[in-house]
Design an enzyme around this catalytic site. Sequence first.
Site, PDB file in Angstrom:
ATOM      1  N   GLY A 186      31.058 -41.040  26.014  1.00 45.16           N
ATOM      2  CA  GLY A 186      32.114 -40.176  25.468  1.00 45.16           C
ATOM      3  C   GLY A 186      32.623 -40.690  24.146  1.00 45.16           C
ATOM      4  NE  ARG A 202      46.774 -36.244  34.210  1.00 45.68           N
ATOM      5  CZ  ARG A 202      47.947 -36.524  34.766  1.00 45.68           C
ATOM      6  NH1 ARG A 202      48.472 -35.719  35.670  1.00 45.68           N
ATOM      7  NH2 ARG A 202      48.593 -37.633  34.444  1.00 45.68           N
ATOM      8  CG  ASN A 218      35.496 -35.818  35.090  1.00 44.13           C
ATOM      9  OD1 ASN A 218      34.837 -35.034  34.416  1.00 44.13           O
ATOM     10  ND2 ASN A 218      36.710 -36.198  34.759  1.00 44.13           N
ATOM     11  N   GLY A 241      37.116 -42.935  32.731  1.00 43.16           N
ATOM     12  CA  GLY A 241      37.130 -41.491  33.015  1.00 43.16           C
ATOM     13  C   GLY A 241      37.764 -41.227  34.371  1.00 43.16           C
ATOM     14  CG  ASN A 242      41.753 -40.444  34.825  1.00 40.73           C
ATOM     15  OD1 ASN A 242      41.805 -41.499  35.420  1.00 40.73           O
ATOM     16  ND2 ASN A 242      42.535 -40.158  33.783  1.00 40.73           N
ATOM     17  CG  ASP A 275      48.542 -46.942  34.850  1.00 39.78           C
ATOM     18  OD1 ASP A 275      48.972 -45.796  34.784  1.00 39.78           O
ATOM     19  OD2 ASP A 275      47.317 -47.199  34.877  1.00 39.78           O
ATOM     20  NE  ARG A 323      50.945 -44.764  30.088  1.00 36.88           N
ATOM     21  CZ  ARG A 323      50.045 -43.894  30.506  1.00 36.88           C
ATOM     22  NH1 ARG A 323      49.764 -43.800  31.805  1.00 36.88           N
ATOM     23  NH2 ARG A 323      49.412 -43.122  29.652  1.00 36.88           N
ATOM     24  CG  HIS A 343      44.899 -44.435  36.377  1.00 36.69           C
ATOM     25  ND1 HIS A 343      45.967 -44.825  35.606  1.00 36.69           N
ATOM     26  CD2 HIS A 343      44.301 -43.435  35.689  1.00 36.69           C
ATOM     27  CE1 HIS A 343      46.009 -44.102  34.503  1.00 36.69           C
ATOM     28  NE2 HIS A 343      45.002 -43.237  34.535  1.00 36.69           N
TER      29      HIS A 343
HETATM   30  P1  NAD Z   1      37.825 -36.203  25.405  1.00 37.73           P
HETATM   31  O1  NAD Z   1      37.577 -34.874  26.004  1.00 37.73           O
HETATM   32  O2  NAD Z   1      38.519 -36.302  24.096  1.00 37.73           O
HETATM   33  O3  NAD Z   1      36.453 -36.984  25.257  1.00 37.73           O
HETATM   34  C1  NAD Z   1      35.566 -37.086  26.313  1.00 37.73           C
HETATM   35  C2  NAD Z   1      34.188 -37.185  25.698  1.00 37.73           C
HETATM   36  O4  NAD Z   1      33.303 -37.491  26.755  1.00 37.73           O
HETATM   37  C3  NAD Z   1      33.714 -35.854  25.074  1.00 37.73           C
HETATM   38  O5  NAD Z   1      33.272 -36.124  23.757  1.00 37.73           O
HETATM   39  C4  NAD Z   1      32.583 -35.405  25.984  1.00 37.73           C
HETATM   40  O6  NAD Z   1      31.540 -34.738  25.272  1.00 37.73           O
HETATM   41  C5  NAD Z   1      32.113 -36.746  26.543  1.00 37.73           C
HETATM   42  N1  NAD Z   1      31.417 -36.653  27.816  1.00 37.73           N
HETATM   43  C6  NAD Z   1      31.673 -35.852  28.877  1.00 37.73           C
HETATM   44  N2  NAD Z   1      30.782 -36.065  29.846  1.00 37.73           N
HETATM   45  C7  NAD Z   1      29.961 -37.041  29.418  1.00 37.73           C
HETATM   46  C8  NAD Z   1      28.828 -37.691  29.955  1.00 37.73           C
HETATM   47  N3  NAD Z   1      28.342 -37.359  31.160  1.00 37.73           N
HETATM   48  N4  NAD Z   1      28.225 -38.665  29.227  1.00 37.73           N
HETATM   49  C9  NAD Z   1      28.687 -38.991  28.012  1.00 37.73           C
HETATM   50  N5  NAD Z   1      29.736 -38.397  27.421  1.00 37.73           N
HETATM   51  C10 NAD Z   1      30.368 -37.445  28.128  1.00 37.73           C
HETATM   52  O7  NAD Z   1      38.584 -37.085  26.534  1.00 37.73           O
HETATM   53  P2  NAD Z   1      39.377 -38.459  26.330  1.00 37.73           P
HETATM   54  O8  NAD Z   1      40.773 -38.148  25.964  1.00 37.73           O
HETATM   55  O9  NAD Z   1      38.578 -39.368  25.460  1.00 37.73           O
HETATM   56  O10 NAD Z   1      39.410 -38.987  27.844  1.00 37.73           O
HETATM   57  C11 NAD Z   1      38.242 -39.377  28.509  1.00 37.73           C
HETATM   58  C12 NAD Z   1      38.540 -39.665  29.969  1.00 37.73           C
HETATM   59  O11 NAD Z   1      39.409 -40.815  30.078  1.00 37.73           O
HETATM   60  C13 NAD Z   1      39.253 -38.547  30.723  1.00 37.73           C
HETATM   61  O12 NAD Z   1      38.712 -38.407  32.014  1.00 37.73           O
HETATM   62  C14 NAD Z   1      40.692 -39.034  30.792  1.00 37.73           C
HETATM   63  O13 NAD Z   1      41.403 -38.447  31.862  1.00 37.73           O
HETATM   64  C15 NAD Z   1      40.471 -40.510  30.994  1.00 37.73           C
HETATM   65  N6  NAD Z   1      41.595 -41.414  30.708  1.00 37.73           N
HETATM   66  C16 NAD Z   1      41.798 -42.460  31.538  1.00 37.73           C
HETATM   67  C17 NAD Z   1      42.827 -43.360  31.281  1.00 37.73           C
HETATM   68  C18 NAD Z   1      43.079 -44.533  32.183  1.00 37.73           C
HETATM   69  O14 NAD Z   1      44.091 -45.212  31.995  1.00 37.73           O
HETATM   70  N7  NAD Z   1      42.239 -44.842  33.144  1.00 37.73           N
HETATM   71  C19 NAD Z   1      43.642 -43.176  30.155  1.00 37.73           C
HETATM   72  C20 NAD Z   1      43.414 -42.082  29.325  1.00 37.73           C
HETATM   73  C21 NAD Z   1      42.377 -41.194  29.613  1.00 37.73           C
HETATM   74  C1  LMR Z   2      46.807 -41.604  31.347  1.00 37.32           C
HETATM   75  O1  LMR Z   2      47.294 -42.321  32.227  1.00 37.32           O
HETATM   76  O2  LMR Z   2      47.380 -41.400  30.255  1.00 37.32           O
HETATM   77  C2  LMR Z   2      45.431 -41.011  31.561  1.00 37.32           C
HETATM   78  O3  LMR Z   2      44.969 -41.252  32.852  1.00 37.32           O
HETATM   79  C3  LMR Z   2      45.348 -39.584  31.194  1.00 37.32           C
HETATM   80  C4  LMR Z   2      46.047 -38.690  32.204  1.00 37.32           C
HETATM   81  O4  LMR Z   2      45.433 -37.724  32.656  1.00 37.32           O
HETATM   82  O5  LMR Z   2      47.207 -38.965  32.523  1.00 37.32           O
END
Ligand code: NAD
Ligand code: LMR
Length: 331
Positions: A12, A95, A108, A133-134, A162, A165, A190
């Site tokens: 991603g 989300r 996902n 990824g969530n 978290d 935060r 999470h």
């Molecule tokens: P985004 O939509 O901006 O980017 C996601 C990217 O992943 C896109 O470019 C998409 O084309 C790519 N993608 C999708 N499926 C893929 C695959 N199978 N292989 C490779 N690339 C793929 O999203 P984002 O804001 O960068 O967030 C990404 C993920 O991280 C989300 O699921 C989000 O909820 C999660 N997230 C988790 C946390 C955490 O604390 N754990 C924090 C923030 C976001």
């Molecule tokens: C976050 O904690 O900011 C990420 O997991 C994105 C979300 O969906 O809340």
Amino acid sequence: MNPAPVRVAVTGAAGQIGYALVFRIASGQMFGPDRPVALHLIEVPAEKPMQALKGVAMELEDCAFPLLRDVVLTSDTKAGFQDVNWALLVGAKPRGPGMERNDLIKENGGIFTGQGRAINDAAAEDVRVVVVGNPCNTNCMIAMNSAPEVPRERFSAMTRLDQNRAQAQLARKAGVPTTQVKNALIWGNHSATQVPDFHNATIGGKPADQVIRERAWLEGEFFKVVQQRGAAIITARGVSSAASAANALVEHVRDLCTPTPKGEWRSVCVRSDGSYGVPAGLVSSFPVRADGKGGWEIVSGLALDAFLQRKLAASVAELQQEQALVAHLLG
Ligand code: NAD
Ligand code: LMR
């Protein structure tokens, strides 16, 4: 200087977090100023993201980072994970407003079977995997189960954001710099059931709940703000956290690579060994200490009061529900 670059895959990489992350890795902030890096940037095989990925690579080139040795752009997971030492699994759907993170599980979850298999088959022998990824805990369990030859302790998911935060909220309430707050631990999932621990956290060396003597605030507003911060950012920005998530991922990897300072621990989602009543096999956030040589342990013997225990039980029940929903992906 270790002349061999550490090979880091980022899935991603053309997304929001990817864009905030890869420059920090290439600049040396994740692996230190003496370690060259090679980036394997992985995206879905579609024209727009691959085109955007080329733009990211052009900008990386334009930074002329002294440590950046190689950049691979690919939509082929096997090529992407070939010989990598770290696989940072960020690519997944985020989300939108009104959703919970585990609403994403159907869309996902499947991503992490294929990526787990590709890591199993192609990555370096010492590969370590971080799932962002969530819903990241359960996606981590899926990836782990799809990579049977990679030791399970090499997998983790991220609650460092978290933790940061919680640390910031405690510091703000106590009116102290964030550096005064240590061990702002997160237990469980999470998700909106996560458990920010105000008892084992310290402020100026004392338990946070002895410095902030407002139990109602600790159990009420503090909990709610930390649990709901992701949603609050989506409401404010229209899209989910990205810069703070990338920052947390830099810190998560650094935490696992460096010895944890004495008396401290970090929030890391790892496979439970049954500690603290979390059923073995679930990927839950725990207090973790790293030895700086690739090893880590769950800190034992911390006390949780009745309120925190009840909250952890609810978070664990949610992890079990998620596990049941993806049973068909767990092999
Ligand atoms: P985004 O939509 O901006 O980017 C996601 C990217 O992943 C896109 O470019 C998409 O084309 C790519 N993608 C999708 N499926 C893929 C695959 N199978 N292989 C490779 N690339 C793929 O999203 P984002 O804001 O960068 O967030 C990404 C993920 O991280 C989300 O699921 C989000 O909820 C999660 N997230 C988790 C946390 C955490 O604390 N754990 C924090 C923030 C976001
Ligand atoms: C976050 O904690 O900011 C990420 O997991 C994105 C979300 O969906 O809340």
